[in-house]
Design an enzyme around this catalytic site. Structure first.
Site, PDB file in Angstrom:
ATOM      1  N   ARG A  59       0.800  -1.185   0.078  1.00 46.81           N
ATOM      2  CA  ARG A  59      -0.040  -0.021   0.003  1.00 46.81           C
ATOM      3  C   ARG A  59       0.825   1.336   0.069  1.00 46.81           C
ATOM      4  NH1 ARG A  59      -1.369   1.562   4.714  1.00 46.81           N
ATOM      5  NH2 ARG A  59      -2.469  -0.483   5.355  1.00 46.81           N
ATOM      6  N   TYR A 112     -14.996  21.072 -12.170  1.00 49.77           N
ATOM      7  CA  TYR A 112     -15.809  19.915 -12.139  1.00 49.77           C
ATOM      8  C   TYR A 112     -16.800  19.728 -11.305  1.00 49.77           C
ATOM      9  CZ  TYR A 112     -15.408  14.776 -12.830  1.00 49.77           C
ATOM     10  OH  TYR A 112     -15.762  13.795 -13.007  1.00 49.77           O
ATOM     11  N   ASP A 184      -6.623  21.770 -10.897  1.00 52.30           N
ATOM     12  CA  ASP A 184      -7.002  20.503 -11.611  1.00 52.30           C
ATOM     13  C   ASP A 184      -6.290  20.671 -12.879  1.00 52.30           C
ATOM     14  OD1 ASP A 184      -8.269  18.668 -13.133  1.00 52.30           O
ATOM     15  OD2 ASP A 184     -10.129  18.448 -11.865  1.00 52.30           O
ATOM     16  N   LYS A 209      -8.027  10.406 -18.110  1.00 53.00           N
ATOM     17  CA  LYS A 209      -8.281  11.358 -19.474  1.00 53.00           C
ATOM     18  C   LYS A 209      -6.936  11.206 -20.275  1.00 53.00           C
ATOM     19  CE  LYS A 209     -12.099  12.515 -17.305  1.00 53.00           C
ATOM     20  NZ  LYS A 209     -12.404  13.697 -16.546  1.00 53.00           N
TER      21      LYS A 209
END
Ligand SMILES: *Cc1c(COP(=O)(O)O)cnc(C)c1O
Length: 388
Positions: A59, A112, A184, A209
């Site tokens: 992790r 967003y 962002d 994206k």
């Protein structure tokens, strides 16, 4: 680090190809392999008690994770990068790393929408106040900064409406008021804009994206400067966020071709945008790389390219005709997300905006994929014919 990087500065395309790779550490294989693993074994009791080990738990890190974080550090010019399981978890983790009860954050009204939803629900319950600012505000943001403002969350160009923000001016004002600046940066990717070089403290990617680029992965990254890094690393680790190693591998694979893909998205996007500007059905095209766009000067000053996502405002048209236009399209799929090889269209849902918008007719968001430009234009022509 590859041999070449030690010697000379290299261009952005070369960096995309080489960043985060270390064939010598992987028996000469070009790509860092996918390490699937939770447990990592210590060599002996002394190492265990001293916690002397490079990777202590799956992790926390792995060579696969290091390959992507190393690449993003280099591309974003960052001190450190964390990987999250989606782009949304990247925006929310970045916000959580700066928020505390009783604080205030400023978020662009063009954000967003799921990021806005997080602020209005989870952060609100934590006692964090969010105010939404006009994306065109620039240096005037100074007047909105309160004693308890900890961060300004920007997105440039904005989701759906594509306003450019003056990040250097916002960063100067925010820092003077003691607030950090989060960007962002999904639209431009670090290939076309490097927020940390323009004064921001964190740059966020929905790697879903363009980084991944094939509509087959959900992943996010947050890259921070030295000041923002300790809290980001602590928050990310405390929440136990981890992305699957296969998805990290796919993001790395996408990164290697992102330069040529973006070049084509840019060229095709601009060709389609210019064609749309010539159509009688179109009121306005919102694309910062068009000379006619209100944000063009900022785009030209700060960005080195444009991706393939932009807005198209149609002249007012009955709903049934808009549906006929959309249903007639064969190459433009109707669906969310973007940044893959395929063209997409969705109507822009503006219900959540607080500030008045200058768009009157239906606003569509187009993603221009890697199909041939002539085919895309003829597809849109078919749509307009069905609308008539
Ligand atoms: C898509 C998107 C996100 C979220 O990414 P997911 O991987 O879908 O969670 C965040 N910010 C922007 C600007 C986006 O377009």
């Amino acid at each position: 680090m590859t041999k070449s990087e030690k010697n000379k500065p290299r261009g952005p395309g070369t960096k995309l190809v080489s960043a985060g790779r270390g064939p010598a550490d992987q028996h000469g294989f070009v790509n860092t392999p996918v390490y699937h693993g939770s447990t990592v074994l210590y060599a002996n009791a002394d190492d265990l008690f001293a916690n002397r080990i490079k990777y202590s738990y799956g992790r926390r890190s792995s060579p696969t994770i290091d390959a992507l974080t190393g690449a993003m550090n280099e591309l974003e010019g960052a001190h450190g990068t964390v990987i999250t399981p989606s782009g949304l978890s990247a925006t929310t983790t970045a916000l959580l790393s700066v928020a505390r009860t009783g604080c205030h954050i400023l978020v662009t009204d063009s954000v967003y929408h799921p990021t806005r939803h997080f602020c209005d629900t989870v952060l609100k319950r934590m006692g964090v106040e969010t105010s939404y600012y006009d994306p065109l505000i620039g240096a005037d943001i100074r007047g909105l900064i309160q004693d308890n403002t900890v961060a300004v969350f920007t997105e440039s160009p904005g989701s759906l409406t594509f306003e450019m923000q003056d990040i250097p001016a916002i960063a100067k004002a925010a820092h003077a008021g003691g607030a950090l600046v989060l960007v962002d940066n999904t639209w431009a990717t670090p290939h076309f804009f490097k927020p940390l070089e323009h004064g921001a403290d964190m740059s966020i990617q929905a790697g879903t994206k363009y980084v991944s680029g094939h509509a087959d992965v959900l992943i996010g990254t947050i890259s921070a400067n030295e000041a923002a890094w300790p809290r980001l690393r602590e928050t990310h680790g405390a929440m136990g966020l981890v992305a699957g190693p296969d998805d990290i591998f796919l993001a790395l694979r996408g990164l290697r071709t992102m330069g040529v893909r973006l070049k084509q998205h840019e060229e095709s996007g601009l060709a389609v945008a210019r064609w749309l500007q010539s159509r009688p059905e179109v009121e306005r095209v919102a694309h910062p790389a068009l000379e006619s766009d209100a944000g063009h000067a900022i785009w030209k000053r700060d960005f080195s390219g444009a991706s393939g996502l932009f807005g198209v405002e149609l002249k007012p048209v009955p709903d049934a005709k808009l549906r006929a236009f959309l249903d007639a399209l064969e190459l433009f799929g109707m669906g969310y997300s973007w940044g893959g090889f395929e063209s997409l269209v969705v109507p822009a849902d503006m219900r959540y905006r607080l500030l008045p918008s200058s768009f009157k007719g239906p606003l569509l968001r187009l993603h221009i994929g890697l199909e041939d430009i002539d085919d895309l234009i003829s597809d849109l022509e078919g749509g307009f014919a069905a609308m008539a």
